[in-house]
Write a protein that holds these residues in place. Structure first.
Motif, short mmCIF file in Angstrom:
data_model
loop_
_atom_site.label_atom_id
_atom_site.label_comp_id
_atom_site.label_asym_id
_atom_site.label_seq_id
_atom_site.Cartn_x
_atom_site.Cartn_y
_atom_site.Cartn_z
N ALA A 241 -66.14 89.33 43.93
CA ALA A 241 -65.23 88.31 44.47
C ALA A 241 -65.86 87.42 45.53
O ALA A 241 -65.18 86.63 46.15
N SER A 242 -67.17 87.52 45.74
CA SER A 242 -67.77 86.76 46.85
C SER A 242 -67.77 85.26 46.61
O SER A 242 -67.73 84.48 47.55
N ARG A 243 -67.85 84.85 45.34
CA ARG A 243 -67.97 83.41 45.04
C ARG A 243 -67.58 83.18 43.58
O ARG A 243 -67.21 84.12 42.87
N GLY A 244 -67.70 81.92 43.17
CA GLY A 244 -67.47 81.58 41.76
C GLY A 244 -66.09 81.94 41.26
O GLY A 244 -65.08 81.82 41.96
N ILE A 245 -66.04 82.41 40.03
CA ILE A 245 -64.78 82.69 39.35
C ILE A 245 -64.02 83.84 40.04
O ILE A 245 -62.80 83.79 40.19
N GLY A 246 -64.74 84.85 40.49
CA GLY A 246 -64.10 85.99 41.16
C GLY A 246 -63.35 85.56 42.41
O GLY A 246 -62.19 85.94 42.63
N PRO B 95 -64.58 82.59 30.09
CA PRO B 95 -63.92 81.58 30.93
C PRO B 95 -64.21 80.14 30.54
O PRO B 95 -63.69 79.22 31.18
N GLY B 96 -65.03 79.91 29.49
CA GLY B 96 -65.53 78.56 29.21
C GLY B 96 -66.78 78.35 30.04
O GLY B 96 -67.23 79.27 30.74
N THR B 97 -67.37 77.17 29.97
CA THR B 97 -68.50 76.88 30.86
C THR B 97 -67.91 76.31 32.14
O THR B 97 -67.23 75.29 32.13
N VAL B 98 -68.14 77.04 33.22
CA VAL B 98 -67.44 76.76 34.48
C VAL B 98 -68.46 76.36 35.55
O VAL B 98 -69.56 76.95 35.63
N ASP B 99 -68.08 75.40 36.36
CA ASP B 99 -68.99 74.89 37.38
C ASP B 99 -69.13 75.89 38.54
O ASP B 99 -68.37 75.84 39.51
N THR B 100 -70.08 76.81 38.40
CA THR B 100 -70.35 77.81 39.44
C THR B 100 -71.88 77.93 39.60
O THR B 100 -72.63 77.32 38.84
N ASP B 101 -72.30 78.76 40.54
CA ASP B 101 -73.75 78.98 40.74
C ASP B 101 -74.40 79.47 39.44
O ASP B 101 -75.54 79.13 39.14
N1 NAP Z 1 -69.79 80.19 34.95
C1 NAP Z 1 -69.81 80.17 33.63
O1 NAP Z 1 -70.00 79.10 33.00
C2 NAP Z 1 -69.58 81.43 32.84
C3 NAP Z 1 -69.55 81.34 31.43
C4 NAP Z 1 -69.32 82.50 30.69
C5 NAP Z 1 -69.13 83.70 31.34
N2 NAP Z 1 -69.18 83.76 32.71
C6 NAP Z 1 -68.99 85.08 33.32
O2 NAP Z 1 -67.99 84.98 34.33
C7 NAP Z 1 -68.27 85.90 35.38
C8 NAP Z 1 -68.27 85.17 36.71
O3 NAP Z 1 -69.33 84.23 36.70
P1 NAP Z 1 -69.50 83.12 37.84
O4 NAP Z 1 -69.78 81.86 37.13
O5 NAP Z 1 -68.41 83.22 38.82
O6 NAP Z 1 -70.86 83.64 38.51
P2 NAP Z 1 -71.41 83.48 40.01
O7 NAP Z 1 -70.78 82.32 40.69
O8 NAP Z 1 -72.89 83.52 39.89
O9 NAP Z 1 -70.88 84.83 40.71
C9 NAP Z 1 -71.35 86.05 40.26
C10 NAP Z 1 -70.72 87.15 41.07
O10 NAP Z 1 -71.27 88.40 40.64
C11 NAP Z 1 -71.61 89.16 41.79
N3 NAP Z 1 -72.63 90.17 41.56
C12 NAP Z 1 -73.90 90.00 41.12
N4 NAP Z 1 -74.54 91.17 41.11
C13 NAP Z 1 -73.66 92.11 41.54
C14 NAP Z 1 -73.72 93.52 41.76
N5 NAP Z 1 -74.84 94.23 41.56
N6 NAP Z 1 -72.62 94.16 42.22
C15 NAP Z 1 -71.47 93.48 42.46
N7 NAP Z 1 -71.37 92.14 42.28
C16 NAP Z 1 -72.44 91.48 41.84
C17 NAP Z 1 -72.06 88.09 42.79
O11 NAP Z 1 -72.11 88.64 44.08
P3 NAP Z 1 -73.21 88.18 45.19
O12 NAP Z 1 -72.59 87.00 45.90
O13 NAP Z 1 -73.36 89.37 46.05
O14 NAP Z 1 -74.46 87.82 44.46
C18 NAP Z 1 -70.99 87.04 42.57
O15 NAP Z 1 -69.82 87.36 43.26
C19 NAP Z 1 -69.60 86.57 35.02
O16 NAP Z 1 -69.36 87.80 34.39
C20 NAP Z 1 -70.22 85.60 34.03
O17 NAP Z 1 -71.12 86.24 33.16
C21 NAP Z 1 -69.40 82.66 33.47
#
Ligand code: NAP
Length: 290
Positions: A43-48, A235-241
């Motif tokens: 939950a630190s950033r992005g979708i969470g 979630p689709g392609t989402v604007d995150t890190d």
């Molecule tokens: N964004 C997209 O376009 C997209 C597309 C398809 C699927 N997804 C999926 O959606 C989910 C969320 O993605 P996002 O875009 O929000 O990614 P993100 O912004 O990169 O955030 C990833 C999160 O995972 C955490 N994390 C990484 N390693 C970890 C660990 N060992 N233990 C606990 N937490 C950990 C990170 O914490 P830290 O801050 O500590 O690193 C951060 O909170 C992921 O499962 C991703 O595969 C995303």
């Protein structure tokens, strides 16, 4: 009603003891927390982080446990804590350290006694100098495969294992869900049937493993008395890190905001029924082939 009392509080008429008794009533009687209790892992950033925000904003009685590796560095969560001090709990949890998962489960058991929704939102695709999505078999490294597998597949399943005894139907906005929901953030590229492009071996295979593990857990849950369902969400392609380095090739209109994607995913979660157990849904509610 037989009350469970922690030994250390048994004969102390302190506010702490009363709070413990109240919590125990909720836990042992099957009474529910109005508004429900949700956990967002990653939950630190992005979708969470966006899930935490919307869960708190859209349900003014809901309680949320947000977990992340480094709570002090999670500025978005700290801002939310300042706004929703009573209903937001932040716990340290690193998926690669099982004792941190167990500590979060213990905290939820002691404070709430039950959990209505678990969202595994964490995930890794690329980490500079550590993990790069592979463009060809010749770039596949053992270390990348193992790391992606550990964080994207093994960790979320261990989180479900430890939260399982707490999972109970309830929560939701407006209408109450009649099932407990476990929602794992997967990705369309984890679909084997949908794989026409190849590449990204570590990420794809780790999400495929998450899908199979989730499906396997869903079959077991269907045999139990407590109604718990497990779903996978793309979630689709989402604007995150996570997507930043790969956004160049995304067609116009296909890069979603976090707000839009999470709104869609929460609608799927809130409307989930027992017949959705073990299914893999995209952001628009369409099922994705395995
Ligand atoms: N964004 C997209 O376009 C997209 C597309 C398809 C699927 N997804 C999926 O959606 C989910 C969320 O993605 P996002 O875009 O929000 O990614 P993100 O912004 O990169 O955030 C990833 C999160 O995972 C955490 N994390 C990484 N390693 C970890 C660990 N060992 N233990 C606990 N937490 C950990 C990170 O914490 P830290 O801050 O500590 O690193 C951060 O909170 C992921 O499962 C991703 O595969 C995303």
């Amino acid at each position: 009603m037989k009350l469970w009392l922690p030994k250390s509080h048994a004969f102390m008429a302190t506010p702490l003891a009363f709070r413990s008794i109240r919590r125990a009533c909720f836990a042992s009687s099957g009474l529910k927390w109005e508004g429900g209790v949700s956990m967002v892992q990653g939950a630190s950033r992005g979708i969470g982080l966006e899930f935490v925000k919307q869960l708190l904003e859209k349900n003014d009685k809901g309680h949320v446990i947000a977990t992340c590796r480094n709570p002090n560095g999670a500025t978005g969560l700290v801002d939310l804590k300042n706004k929703f001090a009573e209903r937001l709990n932040i716990m340290p949890l690193d998926l690669t350290i099982e004792s941190t998962i167990e500590a979060s489960a213990k905290f939820i058991r002691e404070k709430y006694g039950s959990l209505n929704l678990l969202i595994n939102a964490s995930g890794i695709l690329s980490i500079p100098n550590v993990l790069q999505p592979e463009t060809t078999l010749s770039k596949v490294e053992r270390s990348s495969l193992m790391l992606a597998y550990e964080v994207n597949a093994v960790g979320p399943i261990l989180a479900i294992k430890h939260m399982w005894p707490l999972l109970k139907a309830g929560g939701g906005f407006g209408t109450e869900r009649d099932v407990a929901v476990v929602a794992n953030l997967s990705a369309r590229v984890g679909s084997i049937g949908d794989n026409h492009l190849g590449g990204w071996h570590s990420y794809r295979s780790s999400k495929a493993a998450l899908n199979q593990l989730t499906k396997t857990v869903s079959v077991e849950f269907a045999r139990k008395r407590d109604p718990i369902i497990c779903i996978l969400l793309h979630p689709g392609t989402v604007d995150t890190d996570l997507s930043k380095p790969f956004q160049r090739n995304v067609p116009d209109g296909k890069l979603f905001t976090k707000e839009f994607s999470v709104q869609q995913l929460l609608s799927i979660i809130n409307n989930a029924k027992s017949h959705d157990n073990g299914k893999f849904f995209a952001w628009d509610g369409q099922e994705i082939p395995w």
